[in-house]
Structures are given as structure tokens and as C-alpha cells.
Design an enzyme around this catalytic site. Structure first.
Site, short mmCIF file in Angstrom:
data_model
loop_
_atom_site.label_atom_id
_atom_site.label_comp_id
_atom_site.label_asym_id
_atom_site.label_seq_id
_atom_site.Cartn_x
_atom_site.Cartn_y
_atom_site.Cartn_z
N TYR A 143 0.89 -1.26 0.14
CA TYR A 143 0.12 0.02 0.07
C TYR A 143 0.84 1.19 0.11
CZ TYR A 143 -3.90 -2.83 1.08
OH TYR A 143 -5.02 -4.04 0.98
N LYS A 194 3.56 -15.18 1.27
CA LYS A 194 3.28 -16.21 0.00
C LYS A 194 5.18 -16.26 -0.45
CE LYS A 194 0.57 -16.93 -2.76
NZ LYS A 194 0.10 -18.35 -3.19
N ASP A 227 -2.83 -17.91 1.12
CA ASP A 227 -3.87 -18.33 0.60
C ASP A 227 -4.35 -19.64 1.33
OD1 ASP A 227 -1.56 -19.81 -0.28
OD2 ASP A 227 -2.31 -20.40 -2.37
N ASP A 251 -5.13 -7.06 5.53
CA ASP A 251 -6.40 -6.65 5.41
C ASP A 251 -7.60 -7.42 4.94
OD1 ASP A 251 -8.12 -4.64 4.58
OD2 ASP A 251 -7.07 -3.78 2.97
N ASP A 255 -10.41 -9.34 7.60
CA ASP A 255 -11.98 -9.07 7.40
C ASP A 255 -12.65 -10.31 7.21
OD1 ASP A 255 -12.27 -6.42 7.46
OD2 ASP A 255 -12.25 -5.96 5.27
#
Ligand code: NAD
Length: 371
Positions: A143, A194, A227, A251, A255
Site C-alpha cells: 500500500y 507467500k 492463501d 487487510d 475481514d
């Protein structure tokens, strides 16, 4: 007598209503808790600050936040301020607080109160008693990394770039936060990245492993691909205690985990800075995950639990008042078990109550539990 300095920033919309219920809880502790007092002052942030001062956070309010032991934040924003330029929008007040206080660690618990287990999209047995803490790196990663741009190529087509960047120091400090939290909880950390396809994942894995060896050999560490972590969160969420991950994965995973617990109206969060070199205390901001909910603002419909539980996190992580934080959690849980519901979590056969009535009921339960 220890006095803790709080800055309350209610902000806009339902932030004003839910922070009023936190004030009720603070008044209770000030009356009943021996040896501890809260000195709480309030200021404006977001649209309310724009209306009065022309900016979403004044320098004076920022200075108060920096001097406070913890900031308790409501929510900002609303249609009234939607058309303003980006730098002076209500959200800019929150971004400035995060930046100037150096809040790099975002703590997002996913807790499922038994009484609400049926409201989850997952089966009751998967979520009942769920208690996960997701630790998200908040100030680095994709970000913020440069270059970050959209360029037009020679052939006239556009190309967009975001850059994922992490330094060893950034990874180590967030890993330490996760290990410290695990030590107070179930003593297990999953580190999600990852490494199979990203260089930042390789470094993340190496630094978390080294930090674990040097700093937290008493904690169980498991590495998991982000993942797979997303899949495991819906397959068997109770296998997790603390999950530490980067800004982007955090993020999304936070959620996802949060939704296992039901409503936005019950989800708290904390953002922490680096420990002070002298006394080890951290700058900290506590806030509900939800926004200012203009659709229900001012109607007494807001659920105050997320904001009250955020104050509970302040008790635990800023003031070393774990016992009182447990009591506050228990008071919330008992109030829900007594079938009181705000509109957002209303179920058949339950009693619908207002924001203030829910806050008052939680404080009444606290009184029964004794502090
Ligand atoms: P929102 O979280 O405010 O509301 C989403 C939905 O959930 C709405 O239907 C709302 O009524 C409901 N809801 C949220 N919190 C609730 C609560 N405590 N009790 C009962 N119902 C609740 O998100 P949004 O509608 O996308 O955004 C509204 C405004 O809030 C926008 O201006 C947005 O920019 C801002 N916002 C601020 C923050 C923040 O201050 N940290 C976070 C998200 C959104």
C-alpha cells in the site's frame, strides 16, 4: 493511585453515540476500580472537526493524542463531507493519527460470543468460542511501496505498478508484537506469507523464524501460505491463536475472520506503535472496525459493543488490566446471553434495545461481576 490519560475522539455519526457508552463504562471503573483512575478528555475529529476548525484534526488535538496513554476513537465520515478534496476529508484525521503516532501494528480480534454463534455464516460448532487475534502490519508493504503509478506505454496502453517492500526491521518489530500477544494468550503464532512466489515472503519467513528463535522460543510458530490461511479460516478457524501477516494479506484475512463472528457492530480493533525506550509503553489507538453508519446515526440504533470492546482492548494492552478486560468481555457476553440485542444483531424472540440501553445493561452486568 495510577491515573491513565485517555483522549476520546467520537468523530461523526454513530461514533458519538457509541463513545458515549464507553464514557459510561469509564465512569463505572472510576467509581469502582480501586487504585486506578481514568482521566478522559475529548476532542473533535473528522467531519465534526472540519465543521468547527476547517481541518479533520487540529494540531492541538494531535498533541493531546500524543500525550495520552491511549486514544479511543469512534468513527469518521458521512455524506456531508464526501465531496471534499482527499487531504481534508474526515478520514485524513484518522490517517494523521496513525502516521504521527507511528502505529504499525493493527490488532484485529475475531471473537465469537456463544449467544451470536447462529448469526455466523459458518456452522455453530466451527465458530462457537472462537478467539483469534490477527496482527496486521499497517504502515509498510504494497500500500506504501514505491514506485506506485500508472504509466502510459509507447503503444498507448497503460501499465500500473504497486510495489511490495519490507525491511528486516519492519518484519521483526511486527513479529515481536505477535509473539508478545501469543504469550498472553494460547502461545501459538501462525505467520502467513507467500514465500512460494514473493521475495518479500521469503524474507518475511526468514526474519520471523530468526525472531522466534532469539525472542520467543517458548511460543509455537507455524508458517502458513496466505492463501491456505484464507481457506483454513473458513474450514477450521479454531486451529488459530495469533496470525501475523503483512499489510495486504492482513487487510483481507482480518475481514474474513471477522465475518465468522457475525456483525460489524461487535468488532473492536487496536493499533499500536513501538515501545518507548524508557518505560516500554506503546502509543495506542483503539477503535471499532465499523464506520460512522450515517444510515442509522442519531436514532439510538447503533450497537455500542464494538466500541466498548475496543476500550476493553485498551484495558488489556495499554493498562495491564487484563482481569478487568476479561470482566468487561464477560459482561458483554452475559448481556447477549440475557437476550438483549441492538437492531443489527436482532434475532427472533430476543428483546431489541437502544444503544444507550445496551451500554447500560453491560455496565449493570459489570456491577454484578464486581471489579
Ligand atoms: P459503516 O461501517 O459505517 O456501515 C456499514 C453498514 O453497517 C451500515 O448499514 C451500518 O448501519 C451498519 N453498521 C455499522 N456499524 C454498526 C453498528 N455499530 N451498529 C449497527 N449497525 C452498524 O460503513 P459505510 O456505510 O461503508 O461507511 C459510512 C461512512 O463511514 C463513510 O463516510 C465511510 O468513509 C466511513 N468509514 C469510517 C471508518 C472509520 O472511521 N474508521 C471506517 C469505515 C467507514
Amino acid at each position: 493511585m495510577t491515573t491513565h490519560r485517555l483522549l476520546l475522539l467520537p468523530g461523526d455519526g454513530i461514533g458519538v453515540e457509541t463513545i458515549a457508552e464507553v464514557e459510561r463504562v469509564i465512569a463505572f471503573f472510576n467509581e469502582k476500580a480501586k487504585g486506578t483512575a481514568f482521566d478522559a478528555e475529548s476532542d473533535l475529529v473528522g467531519g465534526a472537526a472540519i465543521d468547527k476548525h476547517g481541518v479533520p484534526l487540529t494540531d492541538d488535538a494531535m498533541a493531546k493524542a500524543a500525550a495520552a496513554d491511549a486514544v479511543i476513537f469512534g468513527a469518521v465520515g458521512g455524506p456531508k463531507w464526501d465531496g471534499l478534496p482527499y487531504e481534508v476529508r474526515p478520514e485524513a484525521g484518522l490517517l494523521r493519527l496513525r502516521k504521527d503516532l507511528g502505529l504499525f501494528a493493527n490488532l484485529r480480534p475475531a471473537i465469537c460470543y456463544s449467544a451470536l454463534a447462529d448469526a455466523s455464516s459458518l456452522k455453530r460448532e466451527l465458530v462457537e468460542g472462537l478467539d483469534i487475534m490477527i496482527v496486521r502490519e499497517l504502515t509498510g508493504g504494497v500500500y506504501f511501496g514505491e514506485p506506485k503509478e500508472i504509466v502510459t506505454l509507447e503503444n498507448g496502453k497503460k501499465r500500473a505498478v504497486d510495489t511490495q517492500v519490507y525491511t528486516e526491521e519492519e518484519i521483526e518489530r511486527i513479529a515481536r508484537v505477535a509473539f508478545d500477544l501469543a504469550r498472553q494468550r494460547g502461545k501459538k503464532v501462525h505467520s502467513a506469507e507467500k514465500r512460494n512466489v514473493m521475495r518479500t515472503g521469503v524474507l518475511w519467513n526468514e526474519v520471523v523464524t530468526a525472531t522466534h528463535k532469539a525472542y520467543a522460543p517458548d511460543i509455537t510458530l507455524e508458517h502458513i501460505l496466505a492463501d491456505n490461511c484464507a481457506m483454513q479460516l473458513v474450514r477450521n478457524p479454531k486451529q488459530f491463536d495469533v496470525i501475523v501477516t503483512d499489510n495486504l494479506f492482513g487487510d483481507i484475512l482480518s475481514d474474513e475472520a471477522a465475518m465468522a463472528t457475525g456483525s460489524l457492530g461487535i468488532l473492536p480493533s487496536a493499533s499500536l506503535g513501538a515501545p518507548d525506550a524508557k518505560d516500554g509503553t506503546r502509543k495506542a489507538l483503539y477503535e471499532p472496525v465499523h464506520g460512522s453508519a450515517p444510515d442509522i446515526a442519531g436514532k439510538g440504533l447503533a450497537n455500542p459493543i464494538a466500541t466498548i470492546a475496543s476500550f476493553g482492548m485498551a484495558l488489556r494492552y495499554s493498562f495491564d488490566m487484563g482481569r478487568q478486560a476479561d470482566l468487561l468481555d464477560k459482561a458483554i457476553s452475559n448481556t447477549l446471553a440475557a437476550e438483549l440485542r441492538t437492531a443489527d444483531i436482532m434475532q427472533q424472540g430476543m428483546r431489541q434495545v437502544s444503544t444507550a440501553a445496551m451500554g447500560a445493561a453491560i455496565v449493570e452486568e459489570l456491577g454484578k461481576l464486581g471489579v
